[in-house]
Write a protein that holds these residues in place. Structure first.
Motif, PDB file in Angstrom:
ATOM      1  N   THR A 156      33.895  69.732  51.498  1.00 30.38           N
ATOM      2  CA  THR A 156      34.506  70.634  52.474  1.00 30.38           C
ATOM      3  C   THR A 156      34.814  69.908  53.772  1.00 30.38           C
ATOM      4  O   THR A 156      34.328  68.803  54.020  1.00 30.38           O
ATOM      5  CB  THR A 156      33.563  71.816  52.787  1.00 30.38           C
ATOM      6  OG1 THR A 156      32.325  71.305  53.320  1.00 30.38           O
ATOM      7  CG2 THR A 156      33.275  72.636  51.541  1.00 30.38           C
ATOM      8  N   VAL A 157      35.642  70.571  54.602  1.00 34.32           N
ATOM      9  CA  VAL A 157      35.957  70.070  55.934  1.00 34.32           C
ATOM     10  C   VAL A 157      35.909  71.249  56.896  1.00 34.32           C
ATOM     11  O   VAL A 157      36.324  72.359  56.548  1.00 34.32           O
ATOM     12  CB  VAL A 157      37.346  69.387  55.967  1.00 34.32           C
ATOM     13  CG1 VAL A 157      38.450  70.350  55.559  1.00 34.32           C
ATOM     14  CG2 VAL A 157      37.631  68.802  57.343  1.00 34.32           C
ATOM     15  N   ARG A 158      35.381  71.027  58.091  1.00 34.55           N
ATOM     16  CA  ARG A 158      35.296  72.090  59.087  1.00 34.55           C
ATOM     17  C   ARG A 158      36.547  72.075  59.956  1.00 34.55           C
ATOM     18  O   ARG A 158      36.926  71.038  60.501  1.00 34.55           O
ATOM     19  CB  ARG A 158      34.051  71.909  59.957  1.00 34.55           C
ATOM     20  CG  ARG A 158      33.824  73.050  60.960  1.00 34.55           C
ATOM     21  CD  ARG A 158      32.487  72.894  61.678  1.00 34.55           C
ATOM     22  NE  ARG A 158      31.388  72.993  60.757  1.00 34.55           N
ATOM     23  CZ  ARG A 158      30.870  74.148  60.329  1.00 34.55           C
ATOM     24  NH1 ARG A 158      31.387  75.297  60.737  1.00 34.55           N
ATOM     25  NH2 ARG A 158      29.862  74.154  59.494  1.00 34.55           N
ATOM     26  N   THR A 159      37.212  73.228  60.087  1.00 34.61           N
ATOM     27  CA  THR A 159      38.433  73.350  60.868  1.00 34.61           C
ATOM     28  C   THR A 159      38.327  74.556  61.799  1.00 34.61           C
ATOM     29  O   THR A 159      37.341  75.307  61.753  1.00 34.61           O
ATOM     30  CB  THR A 159      39.657  73.541  59.952  1.00 34.61           C
ATOM     31  OG1 THR A 159      39.634  74.878  59.410  1.00 34.61           O
ATOM     32  CG2 THR A 159      39.669  72.528  58.815  1.00 34.61           C
ATOM     33  N   ASP A 160      39.371  74.764  62.602  1.00 29.14           N
ATOM     34  CA  ASP A 160      39.409  75.941  63.463  1.00 29.14           C
ATOM     35  C   ASP A 160      39.464  77.245  62.660  1.00 29.14           C
ATOM     36  O   ASP A 160      39.163  78.320  63.179  1.00 29.14           O
ATOM     37  CB  ASP A 160      40.629  75.875  64.399  1.00 29.14           C
ATOM     38  CG  ASP A 160      40.416  74.874  65.531  1.00 29.14           C
ATOM     39  OD1 ASP A 160      39.273  74.426  65.705  1.00 29.14           O
ATOM     40  OD2 ASP A 160      41.401  74.548  66.214  1.00 29.14           O
TER      41      ASP A 160
END
Length: 262
Positions: A156-160
């Motif tokens: 996963t990747v953390r985004t706005d």
């Protein structure tokens, strides 16, 4: 013909691409002089030599102040490029890259291109990544760019917008729109997180042919990513060389047949 070959085993991003060009011999002062032609402030380039997984190379940070961190739109980036004093060839390629990013974001969010609201991609570092890479190729007199397939990454990747699966939706859409060949990293590796950013995918999707050329190597540069995971080297390599187009394009054709009862 002078060519460049990008090996994206360790991922791809705009800052990694510029760093690999600097490590290949791009003069940082010449690059900064060209970026000043954009007439945009709010950023500084920080270049250091470092290592990732034992590989030596160059790491680039685009440091932003309050002005540089302001969110801009695709149309703002395009206007900035069009009104700058960089070369017309660089302008055309940069605008194609921003158009690709804008189309991908519009498709993902289900809005018209003019209504796209950029989040992570809206700051000046996206402008610097795109223009810096294309200007760098021009300064190095690279006539054609080839590239390896891009890794999808995992986890996963953390985004706005929250925590998203890798590749992020905008990145996956750019893979589709630009017909970029990709490959899964495999379940044997731990979760890699985001390996290819939307900006990195868009730049390569516009400028590169995804095949392996035949060429003689002149120099090789290594651009380092921000992370230093144990599972893979977070690096991108850029190899410069000379291609004999006639030799590279030459092919042999074998025609066979079976004749019964002759």
């Amino acid at each position: 013909m002078k060519i460049g070959y990008v090996n994206t085993l360790g991922g791809a991003s705009g800052d990694m691409l510029i760093a690999s060009l600097i490590d290949s011999g791009l003069n940082i002062e010449h690059l900064q002089s060209q970026l000043e032609l954009l007439n945009v402030g709010g950023f500084d380039l920080s270049v250091v030599k470092d290592k990732r997984a034992g590989m030596s190379g160059t790491h680039l940070d685009v440091d932003l102040d309050g002005e540089g961190a302001k969110i801009r739109g695709i149309s703002n980036f395009v206007d900035t490029v069009e009104n700058s004093r960089i070369s017309d060839d660089v302008k055309k390629i940069c605008i194609k890259i921003f158009d690709l990013i804008g189309q991908a974001e519009a498709n993902v969010h289900g809005v018209a291109g003019n209504d796209v609201h950029l989040h992570e991609l809206g700051t000046v570092d996206t402008l610097v990544d795109v223009v810096g890479t294309i200007v760098g190729l021009e300064l190095l007199h690279i006539e054609k760019v080839y590239c390896s397939p891009l890794p999808l990454g995992s986890g996963t990747v953390r985004t706005d917008h929250g925590v998203l699966a890798v590749p992020a939706p905008a990145t996956a859409e750019i893979f589709k729109l630009a017909h970029i060949p990709v490959y899964p990293v495999g379940s044997s590796l731990p979760s890699t997180g985001e390996m290819v950013t939307p900006t990195g995918a868009a730049i390569l999707g516009v400028i590169a042919e995804f095949s392996q050329p035949i060429f003689k190597i002149d120099s090789t540069g290594c651009g380092l990513g921000t992370r230093n995971p144990d599972s893979y080297p977070n690096v991108i390599t850029f190899t410069i060389g000379i291609s004999d187009r006639a030799q590279a394009d030459s092919k042999l054709t074998l025609i066979e047949t079976n004749i019964d009862d002759s």
